[in-house]
Design an enzyme around this catalytic site. Sequence first.
Site, short mmCIF file in Angstrom:
data_model
loop_
_atom_site.label_atom_id
_atom_site.label_comp_id
_atom_site.label_asym_id
_atom_site.label_seq_id
_atom_site.Cartn_x
_atom_site.Cartn_y
_atom_site.Cartn_z
N LYS A 125 43.58 40.38 46.65
CA LYS A 125 44.79 40.30 45.81
C LYS A 125 45.99 39.85 46.62
O LYS A 125 46.88 39.18 46.09
CB LYS A 125 45.07 41.64 45.13
CG LYS A 125 44.01 42.00 44.12
CD LYS A 125 44.55 42.29 42.75
CE LYS A 125 43.42 42.20 41.74
NZ LYS A 125 43.60 42.85 40.49
N LYS A 207 33.42 37.08 41.00
CA LYS A 207 33.35 37.99 39.86
C LYS A 207 34.19 37.46 38.69
O LYS A 207 35.25 36.87 38.91
CB LYS A 207 33.83 39.36 40.35
CG LYS A 207 34.59 40.21 39.37
CD LYS A 207 35.08 41.49 39.97
CE LYS A 207 36.58 41.59 39.72
NZ LYS A 207 37.06 42.85 39.19
N LYS A 210 39.74 39.15 34.60
CA LYS A 210 40.69 38.85 33.54
C LYS A 210 41.98 38.23 34.04
O LYS A 210 42.78 37.75 33.24
CB LYS A 210 40.95 40.10 32.69
CG LYS A 210 41.51 41.30 33.43
CD LYS A 210 41.83 42.38 32.42
CE LYS A 210 41.33 43.76 32.80
NZ LYS A 210 41.94 44.34 33.98
P1 ATP Z 1 41.85 42.17 37.46
O1 ATP Z 1 41.20 40.83 37.42
O2 ATP Z 1 43.15 42.24 36.74
O3 ATP Z 1 41.87 42.78 38.81
P2 ATP Z 1 39.40 43.20 36.39
O4 ATP Z 1 38.94 42.22 35.37
O5 ATP Z 1 38.70 43.24 37.69
O6 ATP Z 1 40.96 43.10 36.60
P3 ATP Z 1 39.74 46.03 36.09
O7 ATP Z 1 40.71 46.58 35.14
O8 ATP Z 1 40.14 46.00 37.50
O9 ATP Z 1 39.30 44.58 35.66
O10 ATP Z 1 38.35 46.75 35.94
C1 ATP Z 1 37.97 47.60 34.89
C2 ATP Z 1 36.50 47.94 34.99
O11 ATP Z 1 35.70 46.80 34.72
C3 ATP Z 1 36.06 48.42 36.36
O12 ATP Z 1 35.10 49.45 36.21
C4 ATP Z 1 35.41 47.23 36.99
O13 ATP Z 1 34.45 47.58 37.93
C5 ATP Z 1 34.76 46.59 35.77
N1 ATP Z 1 34.62 45.16 35.95
C6 ATP Z 1 35.63 44.26 36.10
N2 ATP Z 1 35.14 43.02 36.23
C7 ATP Z 1 33.78 43.13 36.17
C8 ATP Z 1 32.70 42.17 36.24
N3 ATP Z 1 32.94 40.90 36.40
N4 ATP Z 1 31.44 42.64 36.12
C9 ATP Z 1 31.19 43.95 35.95
N5 ATP Z 1 32.16 44.90 35.88
C10 ATP Z 1 33.44 44.51 35.98
#
Ligand code: ATP
Length: 346
Positions: A125, A207, A210
């Site tokens: 980040k 990964k 969002k």
């Molecule tokens: P950001 O991109 O804003 O960091 P994010 O999409 O990674 O956000 P978070 O809010 O950080 O989402 O994560 C919420 C939950 O979703 C966590 O348990 C995280 O492990 C899970 N998660 C996020 N992205 C993935 C993915 N690509 N595959 C599986 N689990 C995910």
Amino acid sequence: MDQENTQAAVKPEKKPIIFSGIQPSGTLTLGNYIGALRNWVTLQDQYDCIYCIVDEHAITVRQNPAELRRRCLELAAIYIASGIDPARSLIYCQSHVSAHAELAWILNCFTYMGELSRMTQFKAKSAAHADNINAGLFTYPVLMAADILLYQTNLVPVGVDQKQHLEICRDIAMRFNGVYGDVFTIPEGYIPKTGAKIMSLQEPQKKMSKSDPEETYIAILDEPDAIRRKIKRAVTDSDGEIRFDPENKPGVSNLLSIISALGGGEINAVCAELQGQGYGKLKERATDCVIAALDPLHAEFKRLIADKGYLQGVIDENAEKAAYLANKTLRKVQKKVGFAARGERK
Ligand code: ATP
Ligand code: LTN
């Protein structure tokens, strides 16, 4: 049976506690759904579940205030539309329970700079937001530890990307308990077998996230046409073979994981069935599975988001219940570290 025994017999058994959270930092993706949300739903039967909307974590990256506010209510609606029952599980905003920030401060004083600098999410980040490497981004895992430890959590269901943050949470808790006695329950992670890491459709080595550009992810609220289009354009490879090999064939393997995680069959069985049929068929199968999984959620989401009063009521009421539980741990911690007693003013 005497009265005491009768009461003991009807007293509901205390279930183990689950805590998890998602940041209202963008449109939820299929990764969030498969890696986190849908598992949360099934865990409600065996556990007392607390599902937080972690808005304080979200501001470690700059947010537009009006959008953040809107997304918090939307996230509550998505939780409920996915099947989380607000009468059984707590759904609330992190910023409404001040104990989170208060405990985080104390835990900051039990966390080392060195261990925080090793966090891969911090490195990623700070590279992505080089103009805003703020202290909150650095201490993000400490706030996450506070979230979890406040509720004496037993199990934390998350995607695999959060494993390192769970480890540091456990280390902080053990360090604190080592000094002051058994104050915190040491939590365990719960990481799904399939779908713990759904990859970006455009860069399948990364990964699905969002905070990335629109075409790289499927949003939970994407309409079928958008889902079809995005999967059609998903990056694969040129050898044409349907085989699960995340290292050498990340795009194809990602589609296979998505199909399998959404109930389309074991990965090996899907490979065998689609053998020789080309990536067009694989993408069609993935599209069908995603649409079938997300469709029921859409209608429910639309109904809920039209009733802001109801959603506000849910998060208000649940924040009160959460605060009651959280404050019990916070007061204990404050006492242990030696903060002055709170006199009851007559
Ligand atoms: P950001 O991109 O804003 O960091 P994010 O999409 O990674 O956000 P978070 O809010 O950080 O989402 O994560 C919420 C939950 O979703 C966590 O348990 C995280 O492990 C899970 N998660 C996020 N992205 C993935 C993915 N690509 N595959 C599986 N689990 C995910
Ligand atoms: N950091 C998590 C979100 C999060 C969380 C938590 C998850 C904040 N606090 C407590 C589980 C338990 C993420 O998914 N990025």
